[in-house]
Design a protein around this motif. Structure first.
Motif: not given
Length: 136
Positions: A59-66
């Motif tokens: 997934d491209l958009r994730m919290p902490r580590i994109n």
């Protein structure tokens, strides 16, 4: 390469949305693929250290580590792994960034046709990996 042929295809799914993760895992396992899942970028990198998958869906958009940072780390640690980026917020800039970092391709979420838009892409990515390994 078909999903029910051997060797068994190993896929790592990295997505912070539990519904998406579980849905993709259930579908791919029903198609005969081996699937591991990670709820975020750090966990995905840890699973990469444990065993290198054939293909990763990130997934491209994730919290902490994109997703771009995950892609960058995957290519540094295991450049042979084909990475397919997934995003619900596709832009030309994000697509170009992913491709420059070595992504196989990217797919848009929601994934409507799991067989064509997900399984087909993952199988083609795995085939590319196999061809590159054979050529070396």
């Amino acid at each position: 390469m078909t999903p029910h042929s051997s060797p068994r295809l190993d896929v790592l799914v990295v997505d912070d949305d539990p519904f998406i993760r579980e849905s993709i895992q259930l579908f791919l396992e029903s198609e005969g693929l081996s699937v591991r899942v990670a709820s975020g970028g750090q966990e995905g990198i840890e699973l990469l250290h444990e065993a290198e998958p054939d293909v990763a869906l990130v997934d491209l958009r994730m919290p902490r580590i994109n997703g771009l940072d995950v892609l960058r780390e995957f290519k540094r640690l295991a450049p042979e792994v084909e990475v397919v980026m997934a995003t619900g917020d596709a832009t030309l800039e994000s697509a170009l960034s992913a491709m420059k970092l070595g992504a196989y391709t990217y797919i848009e979420k929601p994934i409507v046709d799991l067989e064509k838009d997900l399984l087909g892409v993952l199988l083609r990515a795995a085939e590319r990996r196999t061809l590159r390994k054979t050529n070396r």
